[in-house]
Design a protein around this motif. Sequence first.
Motif, mmCIF file in Angstrom:
data_model
loop_
_atom_site.group_PDB
_atom_site.id
_atom_site.type_symbol
_atom_site.label_atom_id
_atom_site.label_comp_id
_atom_site.label_asym_id
_atom_site.label_seq_id
_atom_site.Cartn_x
_atom_site.Cartn_y
_atom_site.Cartn_z
ATOM 1 N N GLU A 20 0.640 -1.022 0.114
ATOM 2 C CA GLU A 20 0.199 -0.135 0.106
ATOM 3 C C GLU A 20 0.698 1.235 -0.104
ATOM 4 O O GLU A 20 0.631 2.093 -0.675
ATOM 5 C CB GLU A 20 -0.835 -0.057 1.249
ATOM 6 C CG GLU A 20 -1.827 -1.175 0.987
ATOM 7 C CD GLU A 20 -1.419 -2.452 1.690
ATOM 8 O OE1 GLU A 20 -2.405 -3.310 1.751
ATOM 9 O OE2 GLU A 20 -0.392 -2.707 2.039
ATOM 10 N N ALA A 21 1.928 1.243 0.816
ATOM 11 C CA ALA A 21 2.893 2.299 0.825
ATOM 12 C C ALA A 21 3.556 2.627 -0.507
ATOM 13 O O ALA A 21 3.510 3.877 -0.935
ATOM 14 C CB ALA A 21 3.895 2.228 1.862
ATOM 15 N N ILE A 22 3.938 1.579 -1.108
ATOM 16 C CA ILE A 22 4.595 1.557 -2.590
ATOM 17 C C ILE A 22 3.584 2.260 -3.660
ATOM 18 O O ILE A 22 3.797 3.088 -4.298
ATOM 19 C CB ILE A 22 5.221 0.142 -3.152
ATOM 20 C CG1 ILE A 22 6.432 -0.146 -1.986
ATOM 21 C CG2 ILE A 22 5.723 0.423 -4.345
ATOM 22 C CD1 ILE A 22 6.721 -1.586 -2.272
ATOM 23 N N SER A 23 2.368 1.749 -3.389
ATOM 24 C CA SER A 23 1.398 2.034 -4.350
ATOM 25 C C SER A 23 1.031 3.436 -4.227
ATOM 26 O O SER A 23 0.734 4.354 -5.224
ATOM 27 C CB SER A 23 -0.155 1.184 -4.044
ATOM 28 O OG SER A 23 -0.025 0.065 -4.570
ATOM 29 N N ALA A 24 1.042 4.022 -2.788
ATOM 30 C CA ALA A 24 0.714 5.521 -2.716
ATOM 31 C C ALA A 24 2.014 6.306 -3.332
ATOM 32 O O ALA A 24 1.449 7.470 -4.025
ATOM 33 C CB ALA A 24 0.511 5.865 -1.182
ATOM 34 N N VAL A 25 2.943 5.796 -3.101
ATOM 35 C CA VAL A 25 4.386 6.792 -3.886
ATOM 36 C C VAL A 25 4.300 6.794 -5.026
ATOM 37 O O VAL A 25 4.190 7.807 -5.936
ATOM 38 C CB VAL A 25 5.746 6.086 -3.239
ATOM 39 C CG1 VAL A 25 6.621 6.631 -4.107
ATOM 40 C CG2 VAL A 25 5.768 6.403 -1.720
ATOM 41 N N LEU A 26 3.893 5.431 -5.873
ATOM 42 C CA LEU A 26 3.948 5.416 -7.190
ATOM 43 C C LEU A 26 2.552 6.267 -7.699
ATOM 44 O O LEU A 26 2.904 7.055 -8.817
ATOM 45 C CB LEU A 26 3.676 4.165 -7.746
ATOM 46 C CG LEU A 26 4.720 3.194 -7.591
ATOM 47 C CD1 LEU A 26 4.360 1.520 -7.765
ATOM 48 C CD2 LEU A 26 5.743 3.447 -8.405
ATOM 49 N N GLU A 27 1.574 6.215 -7.234
ATOM 50 C CA GLU A 27 0.462 7.262 -7.509
ATOM 51 C C GLU A 27 0.844 8.650 -7.728
ATOM 52 O O GLU A 27 0.741 9.420 -8.273
ATOM 53 C CB GLU A 27 -0.688 6.809 -6.886
ATOM 54 C CG GLU A 27 -1.971 7.780 -7.279
ATOM 55 C CD GLU A 27 -3.280 7.479 -6.300
ATOM 56 O OE1 GLU A 27 -4.373 7.854 -6.855
ATOM 57 O OE2 GLU A 27 -3.315 6.560 -5.346
ATOM 58 N N ARG A 28 1.372 9.111 -6.227
ATOM 59 C CA ARG A 28 1.822 10.463 -6.213
ATOM 60 C C ARG A 28 3.000 10.950 -7.158
ATOM 61 O O ARG A 28 2.959 12.190 -7.467
ATOM 62 C CB ARG A 28 2.404 10.594 -4.740
ATOM 63 C CG ARG A 28 3.006 12.093 -4.339
ATOM 64 C CD ARG A 28 3.245 12.002 -3.104
ATOM 65 N NE ARG A 28 4.236 11.141 -2.448
ATOM 66 C CZ ARG A 28 5.556 10.964 -2.487
ATOM 67 N NH1 ARG A 28 5.935 12.221 -3.188
ATOM 68 N NH2 ARG A 28 6.259 10.258 -2.085
ATOM 69 N N LEU A 29 3.706 10.118 -7.648
ATOM 70 C CA LEU A 29 4.721 10.301 -8.618
ATOM 71 C C LEU A 29 4.421 10.210 -10.008
ATOM 72 O O LEU A 29 5.213 10.348 -10.799
ATOM 73 C CB LEU A 29 5.835 9.264 -8.227
ATOM 74 C CG LEU A 29 6.594 9.511 -7.199
ATOM 75 C CD1 LEU A 29 7.972 8.574 -7.067
ATOM 76 C CD2 LEU A 29 7.165 11.061 -7.127
ATOM 77 N N GLY A 30 2.983 10.212 -10.207
ATOM 78 C CA GLY A 30 2.387 9.971 -11.596
ATOM 79 C C GLY A 30 2.395 8.601 -12.371
ATOM 80 O O GLY A 30 2.495 8.765 -13.447
ATOM 81 N N TRP A 31 2.605 7.359 -11.624
ATOM 82 C CA TRP A 31 2.551 6.328 -12.498
ATOM 83 C C TRP A 31 1.123 6.050 -12.606
ATOM 84 O O TRP A 31 0.359 6.581 -11.607
ATOM 85 C CB TRP A 31 3.395 5.197 -11.456
ATOM 86 C CG TRP A 31 4.791 5.179 -11.642
ATOM 87 C CD1 TRP A 31 5.393 6.353 -10.753
ATOM 88 C CD2 TRP A 31 5.707 4.405 -11.949
ATOM 89 N NE1 TRP A 31 6.833 5.877 -11.143
ATOM 90 C CE2 TRP A 31 7.068 4.746 -11.881
ATOM 91 C CE3 TRP A 31 5.535 3.037 -12.743
ATOM 92 C CZ2 TRP A 31 8.162 4.060 -12.312
ATOM 93 C CZ3 TRP A 31 6.853 2.655 -13.043
ATOM 94 C CH2 TRP A 31 7.959 3.014 -13.027
ATOM 95 N N GLY A 32 0.718 5.358 -13.708
ATOM 96 C CA GLY A 32 -0.594 4.801 -13.884
ATOM 97 C C GLY A 32 -0.816 3.276 -13.267
ATOM 98 O O GLY A 32 -0.011 2.591 -13.590
ATOM 99 N N VAL A 33 -1.817 2.914 -12.985
ATOM 100 C CA VAL A 33 -2.335 1.686 -12.570
ATOM 101 C C VAL A 33 -2.364 0.648 -14.071
ATOM 102 O O VAL A 33 -3.040 1.226 -15.070
ATOM 103 C CB VAL A 33 -3.344 1.323 -11.813
ATOM 104 C CG1 VAL A 33 -3.875 -0.191 -11.604
ATOM 105 C CG2 VAL A 33 -3.287 1.987 -10.531
ATOM 106 N N ALA A 34 -1.469 -0.098 -14.170
ATOM 107 C CA ALA A 34 -1.524 -1.088 -15.519
ATOM 108 C C ALA A 34 -2.514 -2.175 -15.238
ATOM 109 O O ALA A 34 -3.284 -2.806 -16.241
ATOM 110 C CB ALA A 34 -0.250 -1.681 -15.879
ATOM 111 N N ARG A 35 -2.578 -2.855 -14.099
ATOM 112 C CA ARG A 35 -3.656 -3.807 -13.506
ATOM 113 C C ARG A 35 -3.906 -3.955 -12.362
ATOM 114 O O ARG A 35 -3.190 -3.781 -11.511
ATOM 115 C CB ARG A 35 -2.621 -5.187 -14.030
ATOM 116 C CG ARG A 35 -3.590 -6.003 -15.025
ATOM 117 C CD ARG A 35 -2.649 -7.372 -15.321
ATOM 118 N NE ARG A 35 -1.448 -7.566 -14.815
ATOM 119 C CZ ARG A 35 -0.268 -7.738 -15.617
ATOM 120 N NH1 ARG A 35 -0.741 -7.823 -17.013
ATOM 121 N NH2 ARG A 35 0.879 -7.976 -15.078
ATOM 122 N N GLN A 36 -5.206 -4.371 -11.942
ATOM 123 C CA GLN A 36 -5.497 -4.310 -10.473
ATOM 124 C C GLN A 36 -6.515 -5.436 -10.361
ATOM 125 O O GLN A 36 -7.496 -5.546 -11.005
ATOM 126 C CB GLN A 36 -6.227 -3.176 -10.019
ATOM 127 C CG GLN A 36 -6.477 -2.829 -8.699
ATOM 128 C CD GLN A 36 -7.050 -1.566 -8.251
ATOM 129 O OE1 GLN A 36 -7.093 -0.469 -9.039
ATOM 130 N NE2 GLN A 36 -7.347 -1.387 -7.014
#
Length: 154
Positions: A20-36
Amino acid sequence: MDEVVAVLESLADDENLTGEAISAVLERLGWGVARQVPGAFPRVWRKDDLLAGIEGDAPQVRLSVTLWEREVDEEAGFDALEALYDESAQVVGRIADEVEAGVLAGRLVRRDGGQAVGIDYIEQRAWALGRRVLLVGAVQDDTELPVRVDAVVS
């Protein structure tokens, strides 16, 4: 590699590394979800040409980003595969030079052996920053799969 370094910096001092912490950082840095998968945090992310995967669960969670990937024709033989291994090792060396001369120069501590838990790397380099480790390594998971160079934050 700048995108991976930004993630590493953001997670360097987190006491507990979680998906969850990694996900939050990726989202904040502009990464997009490729699969969920519904009901879970997103494990596969994309930014430009980079594909990242959140692997494992706390406390063994890590982020793996594929930086380079090549295949060799099966009919080309063992020499072609050996040449690909050599090329991947050179790529690891170039990326390691970039990391050591980049924005984290002077803040990284070189690690011997890295954090290769259960993975047999062709070539690897690793550094520590705060509580996190950055490993850059060339790997082939199976003889029929391509050779990759991954950056791993753990």
